[in-house]
Design a protein around this motif. Structure first.
Motif, PDB file in Angstrom:
ATOM      1  N   GLN A 146       2.679  -8.332   6.785  1.00 15.13           N
ATOM      2  CA  GLN A 146       3.389  -7.751   5.595  1.00 15.13           C
ATOM      3  C   GLN A 146       5.647  -7.579   5.332  1.00 15.13           C
ATOM      4  O   GLN A 146       5.593  -8.431   4.996  1.00 15.13           O
TER       5      GLN A 146
ATOM      6  N   ASP B 118       6.807 -10.124   3.211  1.00 19.08           N
ATOM      7  CA  ASP B 118       8.236  -9.797   2.595  1.00 19.08           C
ATOM      8  C   ASP B 118       9.530 -10.590   3.013  1.00 19.08           C
ATOM      9  O   ASP B 118       9.834 -11.433   1.509  1.00 19.08           O
TER      10      ASP B 118
ATOM     11  N   ASP C  47       1.520  -5.488  -1.222  1.00 14.50           N
ATOM     12  CA  ASP C  47       1.037  -3.698  -0.579  1.00 14.50           C
ATOM     13  C   ASP C  47       0.120  -3.003  -1.884  1.00 14.50           C
ATOM     14  O   ASP C  47      -0.695  -2.355  -0.881  1.00 14.50           O
TER      15      ASP C  47
ATOM     16  N   ASP D 159      -2.697  -5.475   0.127  1.00 13.08           N
ATOM     17  CA  ASP D 159      -3.409  -4.440   1.635  1.00 13.08           C
ATOM     18  C   ASP D 159      -3.583  -3.009   1.207  1.00 13.08           C
ATOM     19  O   ASP D 159      -4.683  -2.730   2.047  1.00 13.08           O
ATOM     20  N   ASP D 160      -3.311  -2.358   0.365  1.00 14.45           N
ATOM     21  CA  ASP D 160      -3.849  -0.722   0.002  1.00 14.45           C
ATOM     22  C   ASP D 160      -4.789  -1.441  -0.254  1.00 14.45           C
ATOM     23  O   ASP D 160      -6.344  -0.126  -0.074  1.00 14.45           O
TER      24      ASP D 160
ATOM     25  N   GLU E 267       7.441   4.120   0.935  1.00 15.32           N
ATOM     26  CA  GLU E 267       7.842   4.132   2.124  1.00 15.32           C
ATOM     27  C   GLU E 267       6.620   4.806   3.594  1.00 15.32           C
ATOM     28  O   GLU E 267       6.337   3.213   4.301  1.00 15.32           O
TER      29      GLU E 267
ATOM     30  N   ARG F  26       3.285   2.460   3.022  1.00 12.37           N
ATOM     31  CA  ARG F  26       3.374   1.415   2.885  1.00 12.37           C
ATOM     32  C   ARG F  26       3.547   0.989   4.573  1.00 12.37           C
ATOM     33  O   ARG F  26       2.437   0.034   5.518  1.00 12.37           O
TER      34      ARG F  26
ATOM     35  N   ASN G 166      -0.239   2.214   6.397  1.00 19.09           N
ATOM     36  CA  ASN G 166      -1.160   1.109   5.381  1.00 19.09           C
ATOM     37  C   ASN G 166      -1.047  -0.124   6.317  1.00 19.09           C
ATOM     38  O   ASN G 166      -2.198  -0.870   6.894  1.00 19.09           O
ATOM     39  N   LYS G 167       0.100  -0.891   7.010  1.00 19.95           N
ATOM     40  CA  LYS G 167       0.574  -1.681   7.860  1.00 19.95           C
ATOM     41  C   LYS G 167      -0.159  -1.114   9.361  1.00 19.95           C
ATOM     42  O   LYS G 167      -1.186  -2.192   9.200  1.00 19.95           O
TER      43      LYS G 167
END
Length: 483
Positions: A144, A148, A381, A384-385, A469, A472, A475-476
Motif C-alpha cells: 500500500q 500510495d 484501498d 484491497d478491501d 485509516e 486501511r 486490511n493491509k
C-alpha cells in the motif's frame, strides 16, 4: 520486512510510471479548456451543434471505458505484460486523431461530422492508453505504501501535465489574435452594415487563419510529448504479475466480476462522492475560458489565469500527500475539496479585477490538487478491501478503474452538453467581442453556483465512505497474512 523490501520501488521506477499519466492530462486539459471556445469562435460551429459534439464525444468516451476494461480482462499475458500492449498500439493512432480535431476542414458541409468522428476516435484511443495505465497501479507493487507513493508521483506529474497542456495550448494560441464581431446593437442602422463589411476584409481572414494555424501547431507539440511520455513509461516500468494469478490461469469472467464489483459497498460510495466532485471541476474547466473572456473581460489573459491555477495545483500536490499520510484520506477529502468553495464564490461576487482574479486562481489551484490526488489514492484501498472479501476472485482491477472513469465521464458529458446548450438558449453570439447579459449570468452559474452545490453534495456522500485509516491498517495486515 524482507517481503516489503523486495516490493519497494526505486525513485526512477516511480518517475517513469508517473510520466505515463501525463499524455491523458495534457490532451484532456487542452480539450477541456479550449475545445468549446475553439468550436464556437475558430471553427465557427453553431452553438447547438457544438453542444452535440461535446456531449456525444464525452458520452462515447465514457462508454469506451468499460468496453476497454472488458477486453483487457480477456487479454492474455505476453512478455510485455497484459496492459502494456494496449498502450503500445493505441499511441500512434491517438496522436493522428488528436491532431485532426484541431484542423478546420475546407468543406461546406460535414464539418460537424468531422469533429464528431475524430473527437470520438481520439477518446476511444486515449481510453485504450489510460485504462490499462490506471490499472497498472495494482501491478507495480503489492505494498500500500509503495502504491500510495507512486500515486503521489503520478498525480504530481499529471497536474504538471495539465500545466503543460494549459501552457502549450494557451501560450501558442494566445499569441494569435482571434477576430471578434461587435454586436450590431452598438452601431447605428446606417453604419452597422459598413462595420459588418469591414469584418470580411483581408485582415479578418488572415487573423482567423493565423489562429487556426496556432491551434494546429499546439496540437503537433502536444502530440510529440504524448509519444515521449509513452516511451518513458514503456522503457522504465515493469508490469508484475500477481502471485495469486500465477497459481491459476483460468479466464476471468467479466460479467461475474462486474456484478461483484458493483455490489461492493465501499466502491459505490467512493464513486458517488467523487462523481459530483469531478462533475463540479469539469463544469468549471469547460466554461472557464468563456467566463474569463466574456464575463470578466480578460480576453488576452485567460490562458495565463488557467496557467496560474495549474501551477498552484502542481506545487501543492506534495502537501496533500503529506496531509493524507499525517491526518488520513477522508479528512484530506473534507479539507481539500471544501477549500474551493469560498474562491468559487469570490470569483463571481467580487468586481472584475485582474489582480484579485490571479489571487483567486492560485488559491483555487490548491483545491484542484486535492481533487486530482485523492480519488486515485483511495481507489487502490477499495480494491484491497475487495480482495479480502473475495480472495478467490482476481483480475478485476481494470473493471474498478474503467467503471470509475465511466461514471465520471458520462455525467461530465451530460453536464458539458447541457452547459453549451444553455449558452445557446441564452443567446451566445459566435465570435462576438461581447455577450448579452443572459450569457454572462449563465456563465456565472456554470462556474460558481452549480459547482459549489455539487461539491457540498459530494461532501455529504463521503460521510458514508467506510474505509478510514484504522480500516486501511487492518486490511493491509490481513492481506499480508493472506499472501
Amino acid at each position: 520486512r524482507l517481503q516489503e523490501s523486495r516490493e519497494r520501488l526505486s525513485v526512477c521506477s516511480k518517475l517513469c510510471y508517473a510520466v505515463g499519466g501525463a499524455p491523458y492530462q495534457i490532451t484532456g486539459c487542452a480539450l477541456g479548456f479550449f475545445l468549446q471556445i475553439y468550436l464556437l469562435d475558430v471553427a465557427q460551429v453553431d452553438a447547438f451543434y457544438a453542444s452535440i459534439i461535446l456531449f456525444a464525444g464525452r458520452v462515447w468516451d465514457a462508454i469506451t471505458d468499460p468496453m476497454v476494461g472488458f477486453f483487457i480482462s480477456k487479454t492474455s499475458w505476453t512478455r510485455f505484460g497484459r496492459l502494456m500492449p494496449w498502450i503500445i498500439f493505441s499511441t500512434p493512432f491517438a496522436i493522428i486523431s488528436y491532431f485532426l480535431i484541431w484542423f478546420v476542414p475546407d468543406i461546406s458541409t460535414g464539418q460537424v461530422m468531422w469533429y464528431l468522428v475524430f473527437y470520438c476516435a481520439f477518446q476511444t484511443l486515449v481510453t485504450c492508453f489510460h485504462v490499462p495505465y490506471s490499472a497498472l497501479t495494482m501491478f507495480i507493487s503489492r505494498e500500500q505504501s509503495e502504491r500510495d507513493s507512486a500515486t503521489a508521483y503520478r498525480m504530481t506529474v499529471e497536474v504538471l501535465g495539465t500545466v503543460l497542456g494549459t501552457a502549450i495550448q494557451g501560450q501558442i494560441v494566445g499569441k494569435a489574435n482571434t477576430p471578434c464581431i461587435e454586436s450590431p446593437f452598438f452601431f447605428g442602422l446606417t453604419n452597422s452594415s459598413v462595420a459588418m463589411e469591414e469584418l470580411n476584409m483581408t485582415h479578418d481572414t488572415e487573423s482567423l487563419t493565423d489562429t487556426r494555424n496556432a491551434y494546429m501547431i499546439a496540437a503537433g507539440v502536444i502530440g510529440g510529448l504524448y509519444i515521449l511520455c509513452a516511451l518513458i513509461l514503456l522503457l522504465g516500468v515493469r508490469e508484475k504479475r500477481e502471485s495469486s494469478e500465477l497459481q491459476s490461469d483460468k479466464p476471468v469472467s467479466f460479467f461475474q466480476g462486474l456484478k461483484l464489483v458493483m455490489n461492493h459497498g465501499p466502491y459505490i460510495k467512493l464513486i458517488a462522492g467523487f462523481l459530483f466532485t469531478s462533475l463540479a471541476f469539469m463544469l468549471l474547466e469547460g466554461n472557464f475560458a468563456l467566463f474569463c473572456t466574456y464575463t470578466l473581460g480578460f480576453r488576452n489573459e485567460f490562458q495565463n489565469i488557467l496557467l496560474a491555477i495549474m501551477l498552484s495545483a502542481t506545487l501543492t500536490i506534495p502537501f496533500w500527500q503529506w496531509f493524507l499520510t499525517r491526518f488520513g484520506k477522508k479528512r484530506a477529502v473534507y479539507v481539500g475539496i471544501s477549500s474551493a468553495i469560498p474562491f468559487l464564490i469570490a470569483v463571481v461576487v467580487l468586481d472584475s479585477n485582474l489582480f484579485v482574479t490571479y489571487v483567486v486562481a492560485v488559491a483555487a489551484g490548491i483545491s484542484v490538487a486535492a481533487a486530482f490526488l485523492l480519488p486515485w489514492s483511495m481507489l487502490p484501498d477499495v480494491i484491497d478491501d475487495f480482495k479480502l472479501q473475495h480472495p478467490s476472485s482476481h483480475g478485476h482491477e481494470a473493471i474498478f478503474f474503467s467503471f470509475y472513469v465511466f461514471f465520471t465521464k458520462f455525467t461530465a458529458g451530460v453536464s458539458l452538453g447541457i452547459s453549451t446548450l444553455s449558452l445557446d438558449f441564452a443567446g451566445y453570439q459566435t465570435r462576438g467581442c461581447s455577450q448579452p447579459g443572459q450569457v454572462n449570468f449563465t456563465l456565472k452559474m456554470l462556474v460558481s453556483a452549480v459547482p459549489v452545490g455539487l461539491i457540498l453534495l459530494s461532501l455529504l456522500l463521503f460521510k458514508l465512505y467506510p474505509i478510514d485509516e484504522e480500516k486501511r491498517r487492518k486490511n493491509k495486515k490481513a492481506l499480508q497474512d493472506l499472501r
